[in-house]
Design a protein around this motif. Structure first.
Motif, PDB file in Angstrom:
ATOM      1  N   TYR A  44       0.851  -1.187   0.000  1.00 16.37           N
ATOM      2  CA  TYR A  44       0.000   0.000   0.000  1.00 16.37           C
ATOM      3  C   TYR A  44       0.888   1.238   0.000  1.00 16.37           C
ATOM      4  O   TYR A  44       2.089   1.164   0.275  1.00 16.37           O
ATOM      5  N   ARG A  88       1.386   5.316   1.243  1.00 17.02           N
ATOM      6  CA  ARG A  88       1.016   6.432   2.112  1.00 17.02           C
ATOM      7  C   ARG A  88       0.971   7.690   1.248  1.00 17.02           C
ATOM      8  O   ARG A  88       1.966   8.382   1.063  1.00 17.02           O
ATOM      9  N   THR A 142      -3.757   3.980   1.282  1.00 19.53           N
ATOM     10  CA  THR A 142      -3.489   2.766   2.081  1.00 19.53           C
ATOM     11  C   THR A 142      -4.256   1.529   1.639  1.00 19.53           C
ATOM     12  O   THR A 142      -4.136   0.482   2.293  1.00 19.53           O
ATOM     13  N   ARG A 153      -4.739  -1.895   0.180  1.00 17.48           N
ATOM     14  CA  ARG A 153      -3.789  -2.943  -0.172  1.00 17.48           C
ATOM     15  C   ARG A 153      -4.106  -3.447  -1.575  1.00 17.48           C
ATOM     16  O   ARG A 153      -5.274  -3.615  -1.942  1.00 17.48           O
ATOM     17  N   ASP A 166       2.688  -5.377   2.942  1.00 19.16           N
ATOM     18  CA  ASP A 166       1.846  -5.985   3.973  1.00 19.16           C
ATOM     19  C   ASP A 166       2.124  -7.482   3.968  1.00 19.16           C
ATOM     20  O   ASP A 166       1.703  -8.198   3.060  1.00 19.16           O
TER      21      ASP A 166
END
Length: 332
Positions: A128, A130, A167, A169, A195
């Motif tokens: 992901y 930011r 964010t 995924r 992740d």
């Protein structure tokens, strides 16, 4: 690597001349895991973990070479530095990147032309970003992707577009030979985190879920309808991104309704910026200062404030991607 991670790992930072080689050494040979990398188009830092360590890799900076101004976008005022580079460089997951706004307007926005020449499975992982805003437009070929809470993997074809809210995924799975996409994001440099725990696709489908106040959007070109932009002599097809971001950004594909100059469509917020990428044909942009810029296919530029007063389609089939960014997006 099976040993548990301590609650407070020892922090170590290492400088290196070749980040790719160092990453391969620490992950493939020594068993560390990659947690974060940035920026995606030309990584210079990464975060790894393992054996009770939090390891930061930092590539030693070298003097930048002058941008190659041949081809691509037309020059606009120096403070925008929006001459698209002709260089392709290898970035995250082996993908190749061409920088469409080398100056990136003081780090406020990045636009990348990304390709995977060989196609096939992509060595990506669940990750992901930011980021305040990020969208992907499929330029050529197709790509199979999967997103958190959005159902099974799907294929993006040329002309399709997705909004990747902050964010969420996701993972790139497979691509056709010659895949090309255009990615626009704010801010220009942002972290990409892996992740390690989540598996995609997720079991539940939640299309209305908000990520950072934004909703995932998948706009399929073959299902879209062309509409007239009032009093501008433009036709457009909407992507739904303005609604999904609550006005943070607006993304549309435009074409002239006739072979004549058309006024710049009015959905650019005051204090915002407009990114233009020509999909086919030739486009002339008439500036309020009298400047004339002509872009051909794969050319791009960043227009700030009231830089553009009229768009003129030189060819009857001219189409362009129009990404309007609000002040909120540019300050993210």
């Amino acid at each position: 690597m099976t040993d548990p991670q301590p609650a407070t790992p020892l922090r170590v930072t290492i400088s290196c001349a070749d980040l790719d080689a160092s990453l391969a050494c620490y992950t493939d040979e020594l068993g560390f895991r990659l947690d974060m990398i940035m920026p995606a188009d030309a990584p210079r830092m990464a975060e790894l973990s393992g054996y009770g360590l939090s390891l930061g890799l930092r590539r030693v900076e070298h003097a930048a070479h002058p941008d190659d101004a041949e081809g691509g976008a037309e020059t606009i005022p120096a403070e925008r530095d929006a001459v698209a580079s002709t260089d392709w460089i290898v970035g995250r997951a082996g993908m190749q990147y061409r920088d469409l706004i080398p100056g990136r307007w003081d780090g406020r926005v990045i636009a990348s032309h990304i390709r995977i020449p060989e196609g096939g499975p992509v060595p990506d992982y669940v990750h992901y970003h930011r980021v305040g805003f990020q969208m992907i437009f499929c330029r050529r070929g197709w790509v199979r992707v999967v997103y958190e809470d959005q159902g099974p993997p799907f294929v993006m074809q040329a002309g399709d577009c997705v909004l990747q809210p902050p964010t969420i995924r996701h993972r790139v799975l497979e691509a056709s030979p010659g895949l090309e996409v255009v990615e626009v994001g704010c801010p220009a440099e942002h972290e990409t985190w892996r992740d390690h725990a989540l598996t995609l696709p997720t079991s539940e489908r939640r299309p209305q879920r908000l990520f950072g106040g934004q909703r995932f959007v998948r706009a399929v070109a073959t299902e879209a309808h062309w509409q007239a932009a009032s009093a501008s002599h433009c036709l457009y097809r909407d992507t739904g991104i303005a609604e999904a971001t609550d006005g943070v950004a607006d993304v549309r594909v435009l074409r002239a309704n006739s072979e004549q100059a058309c006024s710049a469509p009015a959905w650019l917020p005051e204090g915002g910026a407009r990114f233009v990428f020509v999909l086919r044909g030739r486009l002339r942009i008439h500036g309020v200062d009298g400047a004339l810029r002509e872009l051909s296919a794969d050319g791009a530029c960043l227009l700030v404030g009231t830089d553009a007063s009229k768009f003129e389609a030189v060819d009857a089939d001219t189409e362009w991607l129009d990404v309007c960014l609000s002040p909120q997006a540019l300050q993210s």
